[in-house]
Motif scaffolding. Sequence first.
Motif, PDB file in Angstrom:
ATOM      1  N   THR A  54       9.616   5.818   5.972  1.00  0.00           N
ATOM      2  CA  THR A  54       8.943   6.429   4.828  1.00  0.00           C
ATOM      3  C   THR A  54       7.525   5.888   4.719  1.00  0.00           C
ATOM      4  O   THR A  54       7.327   4.682   4.556  1.00  0.00           O
ATOM      5  CB  THR A  54       9.699   6.129   3.519  1.00  0.00           C
ATOM      6  N   SER A  55       6.527   6.759   4.846  1.00  0.00           N
ATOM      7  CA  SER A  55       5.122   6.358   4.791  1.00  0.00           C
ATOM      8  C   SER A  55       4.580   6.482   3.377  1.00  0.00           C
ATOM      9  O   SER A  55       4.936   7.392   2.633  1.00  0.00           O
ATOM     10  CB  SER A  55       4.274   7.215   5.740  1.00  0.00           C
ATOM     11  N   VAL A  56       3.704   5.540   3.017  1.00  0.00           N
ATOM     12  CA  VAL A  56       3.071   5.514   1.702  1.00  0.00           C
ATOM     13  C   VAL A  56       1.576   5.351   1.908  1.00  0.00           C
ATOM     14  O   VAL A  56       1.138   4.657   2.822  1.00  0.00           O
ATOM     15  CB  VAL A  56       3.607   4.342   0.845  1.00  0.00           C
ATOM     16  N   GLN A  57       0.792   5.987   1.054  1.00  0.00           N
ATOM     17  CA  GLN A  57      -0.658   5.844   1.123  1.00  0.00           C
ATOM     18  C   GLN A  57      -1.176   5.153  -0.127  1.00  0.00           C
ATOM     19  O   GLN A  57      -0.882   5.571  -1.247  1.00  0.00           O
ATOM     20  CB  GLN A  57      -1.334   7.214   1.270  1.00  0.00           C
ATOM     21  N   VAL A  81      -8.262   4.839   1.904  1.00  0.00           N
ATOM     22  CA  VAL A  81      -6.801   4.792   1.767  1.00  0.00           C
ATOM     23  C   VAL A  81      -6.164   4.260   3.048  1.00  0.00           C
ATOM     24  O   VAL A  81      -6.594   4.580   4.155  1.00  0.00           O
ATOM     25  CB  VAL A  81      -6.249   6.200   1.446  1.00  0.00           C
ATOM     26  N   MET A  82      -5.127   3.426   2.885  1.00  0.00           N
ATOM     27  CA  MET A  82      -4.316   2.957   4.010  1.00  0.00           C
ATOM     28  C   MET A  82      -2.982   3.700   4.023  1.00  0.00           C
ATOM     29  O   MET A  82      -2.469   4.084   2.974  1.00  0.00           O
ATOM     30  CB  MET A  82      -4.016   1.462   3.878  1.00  0.00           C
ATOM     31  N   THR A  83      -2.454   3.904   5.179  1.00  0.00           N
ATOM     32  CA  THR A  83      -1.104   4.451   5.313  1.00  0.00           C
ATOM     33  C   THR A  83      -0.208   3.357   5.894  1.00  0.00           C
ATOM     34  O   THR A  83      -0.542   2.759   6.919  1.00  0.00           O
ATOM     35  CB  THR A  83      -1.085   5.679   6.238  1.00  0.00           C
ATOM     36  N   TYR A  84       0.893   3.082   5.212  1.00  0.00           N
ATOM     37  CA  TYR A  84       1.817   2.059   5.700  1.00  0.00           C
ATOM     38  C   TYR A  84       3.248   2.534   5.463  1.00  0.00           C
ATOM     39  O   TYR A  84       3.483   3.498   4.731  1.00  0.00           O
ATOM     40  CB  TYR A  84       1.571   0.716   5.008  1.00  0.00           C
ATOM     41  N   GLN A  85       4.204   1.868   6.092  1.00  0.00           N
ATOM     42  CA  GLN A  85       5.602   2.262   5.997  1.00  0.00           C
ATOM     43  C   GLN A  85       6.375   1.270   5.153  1.00  0.00           C
ATOM     44  O   GLN A  85       6.138   0.057   5.201  1.00  0.00           O
ATOM     45  CB  GLN A  85       6.217   2.353   7.399  1.00  0.00           C
TER      46      GLN A  85
END
Length: 706
Positions: free
Chosen positions: A167-170, A152-156
């Motif tokens: 706001t971060s999204v995975q 999984v990547m975490t990005y904004q």
Amino acid sequence: MTAQNLLVELFVEELPPKALKKLGDAFAQVLAQRLVSQGLAPQDAVVTPFASPRRLAAHITGVLARAADRAVSQKLMPVAVGLDASGQPTPALLKRLGALGADASAVAGLRRAPDGKAEALFFDSVAPGVDLAAGLQSALDDALAQLPIPKVMTYQLESGCDLPGWTSVQFVRPAHGLVALHGSSVVPVKALGLQAGNATHGHRFEARIDPVPLPSADAYADTLAADGAVIASFAERRAEIQRQLAAAAERVGGGCRPIEDDALLDEVTALVERPNVLVCEFERQFLEVPQECLILTMKANQKYFPLLDAQGRLTHRFLVVSNIRPDDASAVVGGNERVVRPRLADAKFFFDQDRKKTLQSRVEGLGKVVYHNKLGTQGERMERVRAIARSIGQQLGGDLLAKQADTAAQLAKTDLLTDMVGEFPELQGIMGGYYARHDGLTEDIAFAIEDHYRPRFAGDELPRNPVGLVVALADKLETLVGMFGIGNLPTGDKDPFALRRHALGVIRMLTERDLPLDLTGLVRAAVPAFGSLITDPTEALTDFMFDRLAGSLREQAYSAQEVDAVLALRPARLGDVARRLQAVRSFAALPEAAALAAANKRIGNILKKSDGVGASVNAALLAEPAEQALAAAIGATVPGADARFEQGDYTASLQALAALRAPVDAFFDGVMVNADDPALKANRLALLQQLHTAMNRVADLARLAA
């Protein structure tokens, strides 16, 4: 209510290629399953997955705008609890109705029905069907949550909230677009901070327009191909690449064909949106390097398809699957040829350098390579393999084979110290074979070094010659005995030393080559090579290997009863197992089989409870006609059955025993085994022991009893 087709697409940055097909299939299947479970799609809905490097999508037929209302019946409580003696609702019932959004006025409409021994109250109502927007939102959330994402990547988020970027999204990769079309209407759903629309994006460089508007769900694939220059379907893109590869090979001529590799084809399919196969070439001088090295570097590092000639030899041409279709492809061809050249030059350099040292000169270096902290170095392991190989070679071919196996075992691991294998571990063994030939060793030794890892996987070929077979057996047995001897056993799905695969490899070699070797004896003979390093694992390891054999046989359509009957005897020669299984299957089809199997089981139970059984039957003590008849039948039948057994005709041996059914049945009907006279009892037990031995030479027939 009119049904229309649904299209959902998530547009993302480049997805991991090795996981793309699995991601696309999972996304479509979970989405469809959730819609079906909510009544929004029919059970027979056609689900079409789409997956390209930058999108996951699904097309689902026959989706409703709103699911049909459903009749719901809810059990409340027993009548005795819900109604008092006068038939009035109790506080408990009123509270339960309130929780369901009803009041006392609903009491009169409650249904009474039996519920076990008592009567219960049921509340019947109609649940309104779910709206597509709500149902699809739920399905989409589930589909994204259940994706088999490798990492999984975490990005904004870039926009769409009060504080952009906070706001971060995975997700597997950053998502940039969402399409949800029911027919031609947009379904207002959200995912990963995106609002659904009716436009997507095509090829990065060759799309006719951007963004690409989608007029309807059914127009998705065609519109994306025409306006976006993208083949959205993974399967169609894969088929197109295969077609172009074959066409390009045909243009080259000479009977050339691209190398067959499904994993490479899948990976390349996941890397391109608009495939374009081009023919490239490299300098012929590189063909002096073993073709396995060149093929591996082109496939693994560059994702190229090497071209083989009609005889299966590597040519100096290879095929590239480009993601663009320029009018003049010379720059693309030239670029790929420039890129591959240093890779091939490295391979040639490693090959030339490695040949400056003999394999024999590298033996000492194995002592500096740790194999396992409890089992020593590769050098110590090599000496154990040599000892085991000499023992097996002596049994199979005498002094000559033992000497050849010893030489091959000593050199088998030395290519681990070469530059080529250091760069390409997949070539271990293969390079050892090439270097052995360069050192002037015989083909028998070279093949053995190359083949001693075989079989490496299910369906792989076995070693080509006796020397390779001996060293492969020794190598796998050393691993199995060593790991079991230190308690390093496979657990669940964890098997870091591939012990299950090694066990099946030993079984295949013993079985398919019909070697005159006893499995238990092989394991026991390998133990002394370890000295005091291990605890004797013979019993546990033999059980493990017979369990693997049993599982393998069941996968070959033999029944559990047949397999258990044969393996219960632990046959010394595994090459006999298939013939024994066929004999058991033929015997089980006889009308006498069930009765004889049941009798055999009964005899076994009787003998287990007896304290010692005599070795011979005294004919003078056969008092009853039934036991006399049984003794006579055994005397007439068993010698012939035994002769056929010794000849290896197990089917005939077992079928001959069918003649014993009638006298065996008569014996148990008319004779008391546990006679009061100790001499009579002992004699009858000896007769049963004789019968039991005769009946269980091919298999334990008691295992066939229902």
